[in-house]
Write a protein that holds these residues in place. Sequence first.
Motif, short mmCIF file in Angstrom:
data_model
loop_
_atom_site.label_atom_id
_atom_site.label_comp_id
_atom_site.label_asym_id
_atom_site.label_seq_id
_atom_site.Cartn_x
_atom_site.Cartn_y
_atom_site.Cartn_z
N LEU A 191 0.89 -1.20 -0.04
CA LEU A 191 0.01 0.10 0.04
C LEU A 191 0.67 1.25 0.15
CD1 LEU A 191 -3.18 -0.88 2.32
CD2 LEU A 191 -3.02 -0.58 -0.10
N ILE A 192 1.99 1.24 0.34
CA ILE A 192 2.81 2.44 0.35
C ILE A 192 4.45 1.76 0.04
CG2 ILE A 192 1.65 3.62 2.12
CD1 ILE A 192 4.06 3.00 4.09
N SER A 193 5.13 2.86 -0.60
CA SER A 193 6.55 2.49 -1.28
C SER A 193 7.33 2.12 0.13
CB SER A 193 6.98 3.55 -1.83
OG SER A 193 8.24 3.38 -2.18
N ALA A 194 8.03 0.95 -0.29
CA ALA A 194 9.27 0.73 0.47
C ALA A 194 10.41 1.53 0.55
CB ALA A 194 9.70 -0.87 0.39
N PHE A 195 10.61 2.59 -0.36
CA PHE A 195 11.63 3.39 -0.63
C PHE A 195 11.42 4.75 0.04
CE2 PHE A 195 11.17 1.04 -4.43
CZ PHE A 195 12.11 -0.06 -4.49
N GLY A 247 -7.82 -2.82 6.68
CA GLY A 247 -8.95 -3.36 6.08
C GLY A 247 -8.84 -3.67 4.70
N ARG A 248 -8.31 -2.63 3.90
CA ARG A 248 -8.07 -2.69 2.42
C ARG A 248 -7.08 -3.84 2.10
NH1 ARG A 248 -6.77 -4.57 -1.14
NH2 ARG A 248 -5.92 -3.80 -3.07
N MET A 249 -6.07 -4.09 2.83
CA MET A 249 -5.00 -5.00 2.47
C MET A 249 -5.22 -6.44 2.79
SD MET A 249 -2.22 -4.79 0.83
CE MET A 249 -2.01 -6.36 -0.06
N PHE A 250 -5.98 -6.81 3.82
CA PHE A 250 -6.33 -8.14 4.21
C PHE A 250 -7.70 -8.82 3.98
CE2 PHE A 250 -2.96 -6.31 7.01
CZ PHE A 250 -2.16 -7.35 6.89
N GLN A 251 -8.34 -7.92 2.94
CA GLN A 251 -9.61 -8.50 2.32
C GLN A 251 -9.16 -9.84 1.68
OE1 GLN A 251 -12.37 -5.71 0.17
NE2 GLN A 251 -10.50 -4.32 0.34
N ASP A 252 -10.06 -10.93 1.83
CA ASP A 252 -9.97 -11.96 1.01
C ASP A 252 -8.76 -12.85 1.33
OD1 ASP A 252 -10.84 -14.23 -0.52
OD2 ASP A 252 -10.27 -13.33 -2.30
N THR A 253 -8.32 -12.84 2.78
CA THR A 253 -7.21 -13.52 3.10
C THR A 253 -7.67 -14.53 4.25
OG1 THR A 253 -6.81 -11.93 4.89
CG2 THR A 253 -5.96 -11.42 2.66
N GLU A 254 -6.64 -15.18 4.70
CA GLU A 254 -6.91 -16.49 5.81
C GLU A 254 -7.57 -15.56 6.90
OE1 GLU A 254 -6.20 -19.84 6.53
OE2 GLU A 254 -6.46 -19.61 4.38
N ILE A 255 -7.18 -14.40 7.42
CA ILE A 255 -7.35 -13.68 8.40
C ILE A 255 -8.74 -13.16 8.62
CG2 ILE A 255 -6.79 -11.59 9.72
CD1 ILE A 255 -4.34 -12.73 7.50
N SER A 304 -4.51 -19.25 -1.17
CA SER A 304 -4.31 -19.13 0.12
C SER A 304 -3.06 -19.32 0.33
CB SER A 304 -4.94 -20.62 0.91
OG SER A 304 -4.38 -21.78 0.21
N ASP A 305 -1.89 -19.16 -0.60
CA ASP A 305 -0.59 -19.28 -0.11
C ASP A 305 -0.15 -18.10 0.46
OD1 ASP A 305 0.06 -21.67 -1.46
OD2 ASP A 305 0.70 -20.91 -3.50
N PHE A 306 0.70 -18.17 1.44
CA PHE A 306 1.48 -17.24 2.31
C PHE A 306 0.35 -16.35 2.99
CE2 PHE A 306 4.82 -18.11 -0.72
CZ PHE A 306 5.74 -18.14 -0.11
N LEU A 307 -0.75 -17.11 3.51
CA LEU A 307 -1.85 -16.60 4.19
C LEU A 307 -2.76 -15.81 3.30
CD1 LEU A 307 -0.06 -15.36 7.39
CD2 LEU A 307 -1.09 -17.54 7.07
N GLY A 308 -2.55 -15.85 1.92
CA GLY A 308 -3.40 -15.28 0.93
C GLY A 308 -3.14 -13.94 1.02
N ILE A 309 -2.25 -13.27 1.69
CA ILE A 309 -1.79 -11.82 1.64
C ILE A 309 -0.89 -11.53 0.50
CG2 ILE A 309 -0.71 -9.95 3.00
CD1 ILE A 309 -1.26 -11.58 5.39
#
Length: 850
Positions: free
Chosen positions: A272-276, A362-370, A604-609
């Motif tokens: 969601l945000i840049s790692a740089f 809420g945006r990032m973890f939609q449709d994940t294992e969580i 579902s790989d990597f918790l679906g994230i």
Amino acid sequence: MIQKTPKNKFSLILGLWLLSQVFLLGQNTAPTALFKILESLENEYDLRFSYQPEDVNPYILQLDWSSMDLEESLITIQSQTGLWITKINQRYFTLTKTRPKAKNYCAQIFDAASKLPLHGATVKITGTNYLTTTDIDGSFLIEREQLNGAVQVTYLGQKPLIITPESLERGICPSFYSEADLTTLETVKIGRYFTSGIVQRHQGNFSINTQAFGLLPGQTQNDALWFAQALPGVESTNETVSTMNIRGGTNDENNISWEGIRMYQYGHFFGLISAFNPMLSTELDLYKAGGPVHFRNYVSGAMNIHSSDELPDGSQFRYSLNALDTQFSTELRASESLGIRLAGRTSYNRWIPTPVYNSYFGRMFQDTEITNNQSDAAYDQVNFEEQFYFFDFGGKINYYINESTHIKMAFMAIENHFEFTEALANIEKINKLEQKSNVAGVFVHHQWNESQKTSAKFSLNQYHLQALNQDIFSNQTLKQDNEVLDIDAYITHDLYLGQNQFSVTYDFNEIGVRNKQQVNVPLFFATKKEVIRSHMAHLNWRFRSDNNRLKLNLAGRASHYPKWNQTLIEPILMAEYKMGRHQFLNGSIEQRHQTIGQRVDLQSDFLGIEKRRWSLADDQNSPMRRGKQFSLGWGYNRADMMLNIQGYYKEVKSLSAQSQLFQNQFQFSQAIGAYSIKGVEMSGQKSIGPLDFWGSYSWSKNDYNFNAFSPSVFPNNGDIRHQIKWAINTTLHKIKYSFGGHWHSGLPFTETTGTLSSDYFRGFIPDFDRPNERRLNSYLRLDFSAQYQWWTPNKTHFQINLGLINLLNQNNTLARRFRADLDSVDEPQINTINTYGLGFTPNASLSISW
């Protein structure tokens, strides 16, 4: 009768000509009241003069005003009347009898070759944090109390310009000319684009200087990857920086580099945000066509995020706080030849959760294992607890041994860490997802003489994605790992001969990828490690005509892979032609390939994230991708207006279906196919008084072609037919504002037939209709941002930013998939799962520099 001789005729003609010139001279230099002269200047240059009538009315001047420009006219008025003329801003002047103490110093910056004003040039007072930019007419103002050192002006493609304080005292608003930097014959800029700090180059490419940024709607930080998405041809179909689509390609088809080092992790908050860190990474070069030679392993586009290699003026410190993270940076001048830059950032939601964090979560973890577990009735008695943080730390060390030799070291560490705990009675299970990168590189540049230089690089990048998934009911534990180790080294020699530049490069690259999976019940363990080594030779010829109208770039690249005993020869041709002062044409043809990409095995790989894992090409299910692209463009550029049109065609072959994130009948297919995209990008910018308008429109048609599928030709998952981006920027009472929007037609998806089929391994699965025949609703988002900054008497700089994302709280659907589940009476049914974009999200930041 007296006959006129030829001599008499000549005397008569000469006399008449002299009489006419005296008459004309008398007209041009007729005595004119000063207030009339001021009115004439106001009309001609759209200016306003403020004065007391009794100060101006007595003066009558006699000069040839028609031969003077504005600055010469003002200097003449001041010298002949003794009145003092003070420039308030680019439009307003005052005339007074006594010299006022100047509140501001003023200057105008022009390009020495074109004589056009440089809009958006960075203006810095050396040894301080003071920073500003030139406006539409190339002017800048500096408060008198801030000017305690030389002024440095920098602009892409130009040599740094140093202005002494004494020079600013000369004239009303003295002019200075910036010379082009001819140390390379690379494609240069054609003008400012959208907002200050973003400069458009030929071939539809861009350069971004975050230190000179104006504003983009919704943004509070100078996040270069988010700024890149405001440009035509660049899109993220799911509102993240980790899935950047350039001219219809998938994210893994791009080469996104930091300081020239290929990166495999681009985002915090899982995209969601840049790692740089924006305090360390202050410049970005975007290439939609014709990227640098040492950028390899991509078929779509390239980006290089970097910062200046100039030594700091002194010691400077900066601290920033926003609703997601806190960050710091420092610049140290350790000696006359050594400079150090350090920057770090970390989230603080572990201690203080904020509304922005909740919105992003809420945006990032939609449709994940969580979220899937939390909404499952079987987990009603289970307690959940989440913990997430991210951080990054990096730096650059620049050491100039002498004027000819420069050594640079760059390093960075990035981490995202997420874990959630499921607790039921006395049972507690911890699930984790970690994403890390460690990057380091050493660069050496040596200038042998005015016509020759050599550059070399050695870099190392280690990427690791690791997940632990524990089921609280079955006691099953799943461990997954994805690791990449990239070692790269190159040496380049450049030779300059007049209007020609010749370059030769050798590059060695070794990439190792390991994928590992381990299950305890039933016991299962699998690991796969692959390594690809390659040798590349690159020859490049650049030419620039004497009148600077024609530029050619012809290159050839040979890449050898010992593993397959295969050698690829790929040409690159780029041409630019300037038609007069304001128009230009450009075109390019290039071929590229890549041996590393991403694939998705299960949702579902990597918790679906972070479902995607890096993998190397092989000669079976995932061959080497091959791409080619053609582009042709026209542009018009003036100080206050810019228009640009680019047409292109791109084709990518040997495409693995597993890399395309299919969520329909092709989800588990291992077929090999291709895609082709044709499109047009139109963009423009116009300044009217204090308002800057910019906008772009893109049209494209992007289709797959998989012979093993039926039908074989159907719309690409990222097929966006129409796209519009726009914004309005202005400054009122020292506060900058930016308001804009982003609209595009809906993405394709595959509808079900409404029936289910039974599969021995996967249970019930939906039956699907024709692939990607339906479309989601159109996407619309309006954003707003504002900025206010000030300096204290002790030279401390404060800046406050406000950003409002999705002002209308539009419920944008980003993706749709279908899944078979059991209803309350254990009957199978089809569930529709939508992924939605960010809702209304306010954010603010405060930064302090000293």
